[in-house]
Design a protein around this motif. Structure first.
Motif, PDB file in Angstrom:
ATOM      1  N   SER B  41      39.858  44.382  35.778  1.00  0.00           N
ATOM      2  CA  SER B  41      41.036  44.902  36.448  1.00  0.00           C
ATOM      3  C   SER B  41      41.162  46.368  36.089  1.00  0.00           C
ATOM      4  CB  SER B  41      42.279  44.146  35.964  1.00  0.00           C
ATOM      5  OG  SER B  41      43.410  44.956  36.075  1.00  0.00           O
ATOM      6  N   SER B  42      41.509  47.152  37.054  1.00  0.00           N
ATOM      7  CA  SER B  42      41.693  48.560  36.754  1.00  0.00           C
ATOM      8  C   SER B  42      42.844  48.751  35.774  1.00  0.00           C
ATOM      9  CB  SER B  42      41.976  49.317  38.050  1.00  0.00           C
ATOM     10  OG  SER B  42      43.116  48.769  38.680  1.00  0.00           O
ATOM     11  N   GLU B  43      43.707  47.783  35.766  1.00  0.00           N
ATOM     12  CA  GLU B  43      44.873  47.916  34.904  1.00  0.00           C
ATOM     13  C   GLU B  43      44.575  47.524  33.470  1.00  0.00           C
ATOM     14  OE1 GLU B  43      49.431  46.209  34.651  1.00  0.00           O
ATOM     15  OE2 GLU B  43      48.038  45.477  36.143  1.00  0.00           O
ATOM     16  N   THR B  44      43.818  46.454  33.309  1.00  0.00           N
ATOM     17  CA  THR B  44      43.619  45.943  31.961  1.00  0.00           C
ATOM     18  C   THR B  44      42.183  46.023  31.501  1.00  0.00           C
ATOM     19  OG1 THR B  44      43.158  43.719  32.719  1.00  0.00           O
ATOM     20  CG2 THR B  44      45.461  44.285  32.347  1.00  0.00           C
ATOM     21  N   GLY B  45      41.260  46.077  32.424  1.00  0.00           N
ATOM     22  CA  GLY B  45      39.860  46.022  32.038  1.00  0.00           C
ATOM     23  C   GLY B  45      39.455  44.658  31.531  1.00  0.00           C
ATOM     24  N   ILE B  46      40.288  43.704  31.723  1.00  0.00           N
ATOM     25  CA  ILE B  46      40.039  42.358  31.204  1.00  0.00           C
ATOM     26  C   ILE B  46      39.960  41.388  32.374  1.00  0.00           C
ATOM     27  CG2 ILE B  46      40.912  40.522  29.715  1.00  0.00           C
ATOM     28  CD1 ILE B  46      42.509  42.705  28.245  1.00  0.00           C
ATOM     29  N   GLY B  47      38.981  40.518  32.316  1.00  0.00           N
ATOM     30  CA  GLY B  47      38.812  39.546  33.381  1.00  0.00           C
ATOM     31  C   GLY B  47      39.872  38.462  33.348  1.00  0.00           C
ATOM     32  N   ASP B  48      39.979  37.764  34.448  1.00  0.00           N
ATOM     33  CA  ASP B  48      40.969  36.695  34.542  1.00  0.00           C
ATOM     34  C   ASP B  48      40.781  35.650  33.450  1.00  0.00           C
ATOM     35  OD1 ASP B  48      41.870  37.972  36.768  1.00  0.00           O
ATOM     36  OD2 ASP B  48      41.135  36.475  38.201  1.00  0.00           O
ATOM     37  N   ALA B  49      39.524  35.276  33.253  1.00  0.00           N
ATOM     38  CA  ALA B  49      39.257  34.195  32.303  1.00  0.00           C
ATOM     39  C   ALA B  49      39.753  34.572  30.905  1.00  0.00           C
ATOM     40  CB  ALA B  49      37.766  33.887  32.277  1.00  0.00           C
ATOM     41  N   GLU B  50      39.524  35.807  30.532  1.00  0.00           N
ATOM     42  CA  GLU B  50      39.972  36.254  29.219  1.00  0.00           C
ATOM     43  C   GLU B  50      41.496  36.285  29.143  1.00  0.00           C
ATOM     44  OE1 GLU B  50      38.560  36.683  26.439  1.00  0.00           O
ATOM     45  OE2 GLU B  50      40.261  37.583  25.364  1.00  0.00           O
ATOM     46  N   LEU B  51      42.100  36.738  30.239  1.00  0.00           N
ATOM     47  CA  LEU B  51      43.565  36.762  30.247  1.00  0.00           C
ATOM     48  C   LEU B  51      44.134  35.353  30.124  1.00  0.00           C
ATOM     49  CD1 LEU B  51      44.231  39.497  32.975  1.00  0.00           C
ATOM     50  CD2 LEU B  51      44.702  39.663  30.522  1.00  0.00           C
ATOM     51  N   VAL B  52      43.508  34.426  30.813  1.00  0.00           N
ATOM     52  CA  VAL B  52      43.963  33.032  30.716  1.00  0.00           C
ATOM     53  C   VAL B  52      43.854  32.548  29.276  1.00  0.00           C
ATOM     54  CG1 VAL B  52      43.383  30.661  31.351  1.00  0.00           C
ATOM     55  CG2 VAL B  52      43.486  32.428  33.115  1.00  0.00           C
ATOM     56  N   GLU B  53      42.740  32.857  28.647  1.00  0.00           N
ATOM     57  CA  GLU B  53      42.570  32.450  27.248  1.00  0.00           C
ATOM     58  C   GLU B  53      43.670  33.042  26.378  1.00  0.00           C
ATOM     59  OE1 GLU B  53      40.634  30.311  25.960  1.00  0.00           O
ATOM     60  OE2 GLU B  53      39.381  29.890  27.704  1.00  0.00           O
ATOM     61  N   ARG B  54      43.956  34.290  26.630  1.00  0.00           N
ATOM     62  CA  ARG B  54      44.985  34.951  25.805  1.00  0.00           C
ATOM     63  C   ARG B  54      46.358  34.317  26.010  1.00  0.00           C
ATOM     64  NH1 ARG B  54      43.721  41.464  25.786  1.00  0.00           N
ATOM     65  NH2 ARG B  54      41.532  41.300  25.150  1.00  0.00           N
ATOM     66  N   VAL B  55      46.646  34.002  27.256  1.00  0.00           N
ATOM     67  CA  VAL B  55      47.943  33.358  27.518  1.00  0.00           C
ATOM     68  C   VAL B  55      48.011  32.031  26.775  1.00  0.00           C
ATOM     69  CG1 VAL B  55      49.430  32.345  29.282  1.00  0.00           C
ATOM     70  CG2 VAL B  55      48.208  34.468  29.769  1.00  0.00           C
ATOM     71  N   LEU B  56      46.917  31.295  26.843  1.00  0.00           N
ATOM     72  CA  LEU B  56      46.900  29.997  26.175  1.00  0.00           C
ATOM     73  C   LEU B  56      46.964  30.128  24.659  1.00  0.00           C
ATOM     74  CD1 LEU B  56      44.286  28.113  28.391  1.00  0.00           C
ATOM     75  CD2 LEU B  56      46.752  27.716  28.261  1.00  0.00           C
ATOM     76  N   SER B  57      46.589  31.292  24.176  1.00  0.00           N
ATOM     77  CA  SER B  57      46.692  31.536  22.738  1.00  0.00           C
ATOM     78  C   SER B  57      48.083  32.024  22.347  1.00  0.00           C
ATOM     79  CB  SER B  57      45.653  32.586  22.313  1.00  0.00           C
ATOM     80  OG  SER B  57      44.365  32.135  22.615  1.00  0.00           O
ATOM     81  N   GLY B  58      48.937  32.137  23.323  1.00  0.00           N
ATOM     82  CA  GLY B  58      50.307  32.524  23.023  1.00  0.00           C
ATOM     83  C   GLY B  58      50.679  33.938  23.408  1.00  0.00           C
ATOM     84  N   ASP B  59      49.731  34.632  24.011  1.00  0.00           N
ATOM     85  CA  ASP B  59      50.000  36.011  24.405  1.00  0.00           C
ATOM     86  C   ASP B  59      50.604  36.035  25.812  1.00  0.00           C
ATOM     87  OD1 ASP B  59      50.067  38.674  24.979  1.00  0.00           O
ATOM     88  OD2 ASP B  59      47.892  38.923  25.110  1.00  0.00           O
ATOM     89  N   ARG B  60      51.891  35.970  25.841  1.00  0.00           N
ATOM     90  CA  ARG B  60      52.560  35.863  27.134  1.00  0.00           C
ATOM     91  C   ARG B  60      52.402  37.143  27.964  1.00  0.00           C
ATOM     92  NH1 ARG B  60      57.992  32.327  27.426  1.00  0.00           N
ATOM     93  NH2 ARG B  60      56.884  31.320  25.766  1.00  0.00           N
ATOM     94  N   ALA B  61      52.253  38.240  27.293  1.00  0.00           N
ATOM     95  CA  ALA B  61      52.117  39.505  28.021  1.00  0.00           C
ATOM     96  C   ALA B  61      50.881  39.504  28.909  1.00  0.00           C
ATOM     97  CB  ALA B  61      52.051  40.665  27.029  1.00  0.00           C
ATOM     98  N   SER B  62      49.872  38.745  28.519  1.00  0.00           N
ATOM     99  CA  SER B  62      48.669  38.701  29.339  1.00  0.00           C
ATOM    100  C   SER B  62      48.952  38.058  30.690  1.00  0.00           C
ATOM    101  CB  SER B  62      47.559  37.926  28.617  1.00  0.00           C
ATOM    102  OG  SER B  62      47.072  38.685  27.541  1.00  0.00           O
ATOM    103  N   PHE B  63      49.931  37.198  30.701  1.00  0.00           N
ATOM    104  CA  PHE B  63      50.276  36.605  32.001  1.00  0.00           C
ATOM    105  C   PHE B  63      50.846  37.672  32.920  1.00  0.00           C
ATOM    106  CE2 PHE B  63      52.749  34.062  35.019  1.00  0.00           C
ATOM    107  CZ  PHE B  63      51.768  33.161  35.408  1.00  0.00           C
ATOM    108  N   ARG B  64      51.503  38.626  32.323  1.00  0.00           N
ATOM    109  CA  ARG B  64      52.046  39.724  33.132  1.00  0.00           C
ATOM    110  C   ARG B  64      50.916  40.475  33.839  1.00  0.00           C
ATOM    111  NH1 ARG B  64      57.120  42.302  33.859  1.00  0.00           N
ATOM    112  NH2 ARG B  64      56.710  43.782  35.498  1.00  0.00           N
TER     113      ARG B  64
END
Lengths: 251, 222
Positions: B41-64
Motif C-alpha cells: 500500500s502506498s500508505e503503509t507499505g504493508i500487504g493485506d496479509a500482514e495487516l490482518v496478522e497485526r490486527v489479530l495480534s491486537g493491533d487495532r490501528a492496522s485495521f484502520r
C-alpha cells in the motif's frame, strides 16, 4: 443466454482477455461483418459508459464511524465464534420430534448457468455467519449449471436440506453424501425419487417448479465437517434453484 | 449398516423441526494469489496479509489501514449494487465491521480483498432482498446547476446507464459492479463470487448485452 463466437470475442476484447490469434480473428470478422460492427459499437457504448461512470467518495465520517464500531468490539470477540454451537441429536424414530432448540445455519444457493462451483461450508460456518431471520438471496452462494457442491458442513447433529428450483424442462438432480456419516431420514416433495441411500446418493427428477425436503441424520455425531454435494446431473439450466441447508441440534 | 438404517429411517414420516435460529452463511473465495493480497500500500507499505496478522495480534490501528485502503472501492461497489448513497454507506461500514469481527475465521491463504468484497456484495444483496422494489436512483449525478449541453448529455447517459445497471438481476449486477467498480478481472471475480470463470464470463457478457438493449430502448445505443 447463449453468446455467439463473435460476441464472445467482442466482450473479451473489452476485458483484455484476447490472445493474439483471437484478436486477429476478431479484427478480420469486424472488417467484413456489418452485424459484428454494429454489435461492437453497441457493446462498446456500454463498456465505455461504465468506465466513464464516476466513482464516489464516502462521507468524511465513514472511516471514523467504522472505527467507532470496531473499537466497541472487544478483542475476545474477534473470532470465529459464529460457528454454530454443538449439541446432541439422538434421533429415535418419532421421538426425534422431541427436539431441542436448534442452532444452525442456512445456506441459500441460487443456481444458474454453468457447472461446478464449490461452497466451502467449513469456512462458511466459521466465518461470516450473521443472524438472519430468513434465507436471503445469497448470490454469494451461487452455483452454476445446476450444481451445488456444499462441502464441509459442520453437521455433527444432522441437517435438513431444502432444495427448490424452476427447471425449464425435466431435470435430474442428485444429492451425494457420506453414507458412513449420515443417512436420509426423510425425503419428500419430488415426484420421482430414487433413494439410493446405501451408496450415499439420492436421485430425483423434477419437471417444473419444485421444493423438496431431505432430513439427514448423523450416524456418528462429530465435529468433523462432512462433505455433501448436490447437483443437476444433466446440464440444463435450473432457474432460481435454491438450496437451503439447516443444521439443527436436537436433544 | 448405514444402508439399513437409512431404509428404516426413510419411513419416519413428517417431522416437525423448527429452528430456534437461522443464520445466513457467507462464504469466502478460496483461490490464493499472494500477488494481490500482499500488494504494498502506498500508505503503509504493508500487504493485506500482514495487516490482518497485526490486527489479530491486537493491533487495532492496522485495521484502520485496511479500512483506508478499501473504503472507497467497497463504498462504490455497494453504491452500484443498491443505488443509494446512505444505504451503500451502511453496507460498506457493516462489511468492515463484520470483517473485523470474523477476522480470525478469515482463511489467510486467501485474498483479503476478495473476502471483503464478498462480504460487501452479500450485504448489498441482503439489503436488496429486504427492501421493496425500488427503482429510483440516487440523483447525485444529475446536474444541479446549469451546465453545457455536452455535460447534460453525459449526465443523462450516466443516469440512464446507472438505471440500467440497477435493473439488472442481482447476479448480473454483481458481475458488472465487480468488473467496473471493483476493477477485477475474470479470475478475481470468480474468486470473489466463488463461481467458475466460465460463469463469470457468461454473466458479464449477458449483462453487457442487457445494458446495451436497455440503452437502445432509451435511444442511446452505441
Amino acid at each position: 443466454m447463449k453468446h455467439s463466437r463473435i460476441e464472445e470475442l467482442l466482450h473479451r476484447r473489452f476485458d483484455d482477455d484476447l490472445i493474439a490469434g483471437e484478436a486477429a480473428e476478431l479484427d478480420l470478422r469486424l472488417a467484413k461483418d456489418r452485424d459484428a460492427q454494429a454489435m461492437f459499437a453497441q457493446l462498446r457504448g456500454v463498456h465505455d459508459g461504465l468506465l466513464a461512470l464516476p466513482t464516489e467518495t464516502p462521507s468524511p465520517h465513514f472511516a471514523a464511524e467504522v472505527m467507532r464500531r470496531v473499537d466497541a468490539i472487544s478483542p475476545d470477540e474477534i473470532s470465529n465464534s459464529s460457528r454454530p454451537s454443538k449439541s446432541r441429536w439422538r434421533p429415535s424414530l418419532r421421538e426425534v420430534l422431541a427436539f431441542a432448540a436448534g442452532v444452525g445455519f442456512v445456506l441459500v444457493l441460487r443456481v444458474s448457468e454453468v457447472p461446478s462451483p464449490e461452497v466451502d461450508g467449513e469456512q462458511a460456518a466459521g466465518a461470516l455467519v450473521t443472524a438472519a431471520a430468513r434465507p436471503v438471496d445469497a448470490n454469494s452462494l451461487m452455483a452454476g449449471g445446476g450444481e451445488i457442491q456444499a462441502k464441509s458442513f459442520s453437521l455433527e447433529d444432522g441437517a435438513r436440506v431444502e432444495i427448490s428450483g424452476e427447471p425449464e424442462r425435466t431435470t435430474r438432480l442428485e444429492m451425494r453424501f457420506d453414507a458412513d456419516s449420515w443417512i436420509i431420514a426423510r425425503f419428500e416433495g419430488a415426484k420421482h425419487a430414487n433413494l439410493a441411500m446405501e451408496a450415499g446418493v439420492l436421485r430425483f427428477t423434477q419437471e417444473s417448479a419444485f421444493r423438496c425436503v431431505v432430513d439427514l441424520q448423523a450416524l456418528n455425531p462429530t465435529s468433523t465437517p462432512v462433505p455433501m454435494h448436490i447437483r443437476a446431473t444433466d446440464q440444463d439450466e435450473v432457474h432460481d434453484m435454491r438450496l437451503k441447508v439447516t443444521t439443527g441440534a436436537r436433544r | 449398516m448405514a444402508g439399513s438404517l437409512a431404509q428404516r429411517n426413510a419411513s419416519f414420516g413428517d417431522w416437525i423441526w423448527p429452528f430456534s435460529r437461522a443464520v445466513r452463511v457467507t462464504r469466502t473465495p478460496h483461490v490464493p494469489d499472494p500477488s494481490r493480497s500482499d500488494v504494498d500500500s502506498s500508505e503503509t507499505g504493508i500487504g493485506d496479509a500482514e495487516l490482518v496478522e497485526r490486527v489479530l495480534s491486537g493491533d487495532r490501528a492496522s485495521f484502520r489501514h485496511l479500512l483506508n485502503r478499501y473504503q472507497r472501492v467497497l463504498f462504490n461497489i455497494a453504491l452500484r449494487m443498491v443505488g443509494d448513497r446512505d444505504e451503500a454507506e451502511d453496507i460498506a461500514q457493516l462489511a468492515f465491521v463484520k470483517a473485523y469481527e470474523n477476522l480470525r475465521s478469515f482463511d489467510r491463504n486467501r485474498r483479503f480483498f476478495s473476502w471483503i468484497y464478498r462480504i460487501t456484495i452479500n450485504e448489498a444483496l441482503r439489503a436488496l432482498d429486504q427492501r421493496k422494489p425500488k427503482t429510483q436512483l440516487d440523483t447525485e449525478h444529475r446536474a444541479e446547476t446549469p451546465t453545457p449541453a455536452e455535460t447534460l448529455e453525459r449526465e443523462r447517459r450516466h443516469t440512464e446507464l446507472l438505471a440500467a445497471v440497477q435493473s439488472l438481476a442481482p447476479h448480473y449486477r454483481e458481475a458488472v459492479v465487480l468488473r467496473y467498480f471493483g476493477e477485477l478481472n475474470y479470475r478475481e471475480i470468480a474468486e470473489t463470487l466463488d463461481i467458475p470463470e466460465k460463469t463469470v464470463k457468461s454473466r458479464l457478457f449477458t449483462a453487457r448485452r442487457l445494458l446495451a438493449e436497455a440503452l437502445a430502448r432509451k435511444g442511446m445505443a452505441g
